[in-house]
Design a protein around this motif. Structure first.
Motif, PDB file in Angstrom:
ATOM      1  N   ARG A 172       2.571   2.770  -8.257  1.00  0.00           N
ATOM      2  CA  ARG A 172       2.057   2.667  -6.780  1.00  0.00           C
ATOM      3  C   ARG A 172       1.870   1.109  -6.464  1.00  0.00           C
ATOM      4  NH1 ARG A 172      -2.772   7.058  -7.726  1.00  0.00           N
ATOM      5  NH2 ARG A 172      -4.075   4.996  -8.346  1.00  0.00           N
ATOM      6  N   TYR A 177       1.206  -1.333  -2.671  1.00  0.00           N
ATOM      7  CA  TYR A 177       0.733  -1.616  -1.256  1.00  0.00           C
ATOM      8  C   TYR A 177       1.996  -2.373  -0.683  1.00  0.00           C
ATOM      9  CZ  TYR A 177      -3.827  -0.135  -2.646  1.00  0.00           C
ATOM     10  OH  TYR A 177      -5.018   0.671  -3.218  1.00  0.00           O
ATOM     11  N   ALA A 178       2.036  -2.281   0.428  1.00  0.00           N
ATOM     12  CA  ALA A 178       2.845  -3.166   1.549  1.00  0.00           C
ATOM     13  C   ALA A 178       3.058  -4.592   0.836  1.00  0.00           C
ATOM     14  CB  ALA A 178       2.942  -3.204   2.899  1.00  0.00           C
ATOM     15  N   LYS A 184       6.946  -3.829  -5.163  1.00  0.00           N
ATOM     16  CA  LYS A 184       7.405  -2.718  -5.710  1.00  0.00           C
ATOM     17  C   LYS A 184       9.093  -2.659  -5.421  1.00  0.00           C
ATOM     18  CE  LYS A 184       5.879   0.852  -2.493  1.00  0.00           C
ATOM     19  NZ  LYS A 184       5.162  -0.022  -1.500  1.00  0.00           N
ATOM     20  N   SER A 200       5.050   9.526  -1.643  1.00  0.00           N
ATOM     21  CA  SER A 200       3.684  10.013  -0.979  1.00  0.00           C
ATOM     22  C   SER A 200       3.980  10.897  -0.155  1.00  0.00           C
ATOM     23  CB  SER A 200       3.070   8.701  -0.270  1.00  0.00           C
ATOM     24  OG  SER A 200       3.662   8.301   0.715  1.00  0.00           O
ATOM     25  N   ASP A 248       3.323   4.513  -2.040  1.00  0.00           N
ATOM     26  CA  ASP A 248       2.027   3.899  -1.525  1.00  0.00           C
ATOM     27  C   ASP A 248       0.789   4.716  -1.261  1.00  0.00           C
ATOM     28  OD1 ASP A 248       0.095   2.149  -0.011  1.00  0.00           O
ATOM     29  OD2 ASP A 248       1.606   1.196   0.944  1.00  0.00           O
ATOM     30  N   GLN A 302      -0.722   5.066   2.635  1.00  0.00           N
ATOM     31  CA  GLN A 302       0.066   5.570   3.492  1.00  0.00           C
ATOM     32  C   GLN A 302      -0.581   7.135   3.741  1.00  0.00           C
ATOM     33  OE1 GLN A 302       4.428   5.702   3.551  1.00  0.00           O
ATOM     34  NE2 GLN A 302       4.267   3.669   2.777  1.00  0.00           N
ATOM     35  N   GLU A 314      -0.241   0.171 -10.936  1.00  0.00           N
ATOM     36  CA  GLU A 314      -0.486  -0.145  -9.343  1.00  0.00           C
ATOM     37  C   GLU A 314      -0.208  -1.506  -9.227  1.00  0.00           C
ATOM     38  OE1 GLU A 314      -2.964   1.635  -5.641  1.00  0.00           O
ATOM     39  OE2 GLU A 314      -3.749   1.815  -7.927  1.00  0.00           O
ATOM     40  N   THR A 336      -0.876  -4.689  -6.621  1.00  0.00           N
ATOM     41  CA  THR A 336      -2.033  -5.001  -5.605  1.00  0.00           C
ATOM     42  C   THR A 336      -1.864  -6.351  -4.984  1.00  0.00           C
ATOM     43  OG1 THR A 336      -3.530  -5.620  -7.462  1.00  0.00           O
ATOM     44  CG2 THR A 336      -3.721  -3.193  -6.562  1.00  0.00           C
ATOM     45  N   ARG A 363      -5.332  -2.356   4.533  1.00  0.00           N
ATOM     46  CA  ARG A 363      -5.316  -1.534   3.402  1.00  0.00           C
ATOM     47  C   ARG A 363      -6.671  -1.873   2.624  1.00  0.00           C
ATOM     48  NH1 ARG A 363      -4.991  -4.873  -1.383  1.00  0.00           N
ATOM     49  NH2 ARG A 363      -2.920  -5.576  -0.661  1.00  0.00           N
ATOM     50  N   THR A 392       3.403  -0.402   8.664  1.00  0.00           N
ATOM     51  CA  THR A 392       4.500  -0.719   7.728  1.00  0.00           C
ATOM     52  C   THR A 392       5.831   0.033   7.944  1.00  0.00           C
ATOM     53  OG1 THR A 392       3.616   1.019   6.543  1.00  0.00           O
ATOM     54  CG2 THR A 392       2.786  -1.114   5.916  1.00  0.00           C
TER      55      THR A 392
END
Length: 474
Positions: A46, A48-49, A53, A130, A164, A167, A196, A198, A217, A457
């Motif tokens: 996992r 975030y933008a 990843k 997701s 993510d 989302q 994850e 971050t 976020r 995003t």
């Protein structure tokens, strides 16, 4: 050197920059997963933008041959698969194309069934997880169950899910089950490894789009349930890639983007089909100067899966909900069965190896405020077409004729200049217009923030904000 360290070195050799601490820890966890003795091991990444990843997964895919690791790349939609192919340099398929096949039963009916996994020692990497919900499968099963069963029916095959959690979850779900550790362990009986990301990578920190997405976020993460959200939400000072539009600037900017040959790289994101219809009508009439209902040069999105028009050996498998097409020609407009139809030649935007296709369009869905034909409309079409075969005494024969009827199987479509946020999920456009639309203070909750974060995003170059009040801006 340990095996874990050797795997990290192989992956980081394909990095364009020094990995962050989070990327190093994630890679270590992936190495433990890849060589776990548990046959039901799976990995969830996992992030975030802007947390890297995509870079990490791309490097893993490129390092896989040196590790004697087979990989198969999958995504929920054709547009998401195209994005995955773009950053990995490898062909990616939709989940449906890979795990389902077309079969014909004893009555001659064509249906989709889960395919047999003939892969061995293969890692199945699924991006934009997701979007995978507890529906969308074939028959009475759901897509996530079918995906897991397909992968682990193979010889020493494993699953890696990437997504993510900020989302939007699948329609009708509070969270994304394919990224939910507890669900995957309990409902899917998987031994889970996970990490994850971050920390925003330094190379992305200068992006105004990412700065505002990260702020959204953080606001999502700070809320419990639907607690009230504090304003402002946007900081666009010194952000040339995030622009607030008002007054005459709105139409001037929309006209500048849509009037040039860049229709595949711009989209308006709306909160409802009704609002998207208004934008689509305005863009077609006032910007593109088109007054026919649909014509050559229009871009459409398919809004319901269709298994009728493509051959079984098509690289697409079937025409999926969310596929975007360019109309090359329209002819033979007809009123029949109480609906309007037209024949069209289409180009599939996200499938370079798919030849053009001649098929029939159902025009009524273009302007409907529903996502596709309603249940009542579908029943009305079914009943009207079945009347043509009322002289056949055998019900099975009547149904066989119905399933072969091109009008009953016409593509359900909407214009794709403006779309709801769920319809854009998994895709990327260079330029995104985010339309606030009707808004009252009660709407300012966690789900609204997830909608806004998802819309932000989707853009790679620029976000335009339309209709947001002054208090939204720092």
């Amino acid at each position: 050197m340990s095996l874990n360290a050797a795997i990290q070195n192989a992956v980081f050799a394909h990095f364009p920059h020094d990995p962050t601490a989070g990327q190093r820890e994630a890679c270590s966890a992936m190495a433990d997963f890849l060589y776990s003795p548990d046959p039901r091991s799976a990995f969830v990444l996992r992030g975030y933008a802007g947390t890297g990843k995509t870079t990490l997964v791309s490097a893993l895919i490129k390092a896989a041959p040196a590790m004697r690791l087979n990989t198969v790349l999958l995504a929920p939609t054709g547009r998401a698969a195209k994005v995955l192919s773009g950053y990995s340099g490898r062909t990616a398929l939709t989940i449906h194309k890979k795990i389902y096949m077309t079969v014909t039963d004893a009555s001659g009916a064509v249906r989709m069934a889960r395919a047999i996994n003939r892969h061995a020692y293969t890692l199945f990497i699924v991006d934009e997880a997701s979007m995978i919900g507890l529906d969308g499968g074939m028959g009475r099963r759901n897509l996530l169950d079918d995906l897991v069963d397909y992968v682990y029916d193979g010889n020493h095959c494993r699953l890696m899910l990437i997504g993510d959690t900020a989302q939007l979850p699948p329609v009708g779900a509070a969270e994304s089950p394919a990224l939910d550790y507890g669900h995957l362990e309990a409902a899917e009986n998987l031994t889970l490894f996970h990490y994850e990301l971050t920390e925003v990578v330094r190379q992305q920190a200068v992006s105004g789009i990412l700065r505002n997405a990260t702020s959204l976020r953080n606001s999502i993460a700070s809320l419990a349930g639907s607690d009230s959200v504090s304003l402002p939400l946007f900081d666009i000072k010194d952000c040339p890639d995030v622009v607030r539009l008002g007054g005459d600037d709105i139409m001037d900017t929309i006209n500048r983007h849509y009037a040039v040959r860049d229709l595949e790289e711009v989209a308006v994101v709306c909160r409802s089909n009704k609002r998207a219809n208004l934008y689509n009508q305005g863009i077609r009439n006032q910007v593109l100067l088109r007054d026919e209902e649909v014509g050559a040069g229009d871009f459409l999105m398919v809004v319901k899966n269709n298994y009728f028009w493509l051959d079984a050996d098509s690289p697409m498998g079937f025409i999926a909900n969310g596929d975007i097409v360019e109309v090359l020609a329209v002819r033979n407009r007809q009123d029949l069965y109480g609906f309007r139809f037209a024949d069209a030649t289409l180009r599939f935007v996200d499938y370079d190896d798919q030849p053009t296709l001649d098929c029939k369009l159902l025009l009524g869905t273009l302007h409907s405020e529903a996502p596709a034909l309603t249940a009542d409309e579908s029943q009305r079409l079914f009943d009207a077409v079945m009347e043509d075969y009322a002289d056949l005494p055998n019900k099975a024969d009547r149904l066989r004729q119905l399933r072969a009827n091109p009008y009953f199987n016409a593509l359900q479509i909407k214009f794709s200049y403006a779309l709801t946020c769920h319809k854009t999920q998994g895709g990327q456009w260079r330029n995104i217009f985010v339309d606030q639309g009707f808004f009252v203070d009660d709407m300012l909750d966690r789900e609204y923030l997830r909608w806004l974060y998802t819309a932000f995003t989707r853009a790679t170059d620029k976000v335009y904000l339309i209709g947001f009040a002054d208090e939204f801006f720092a």
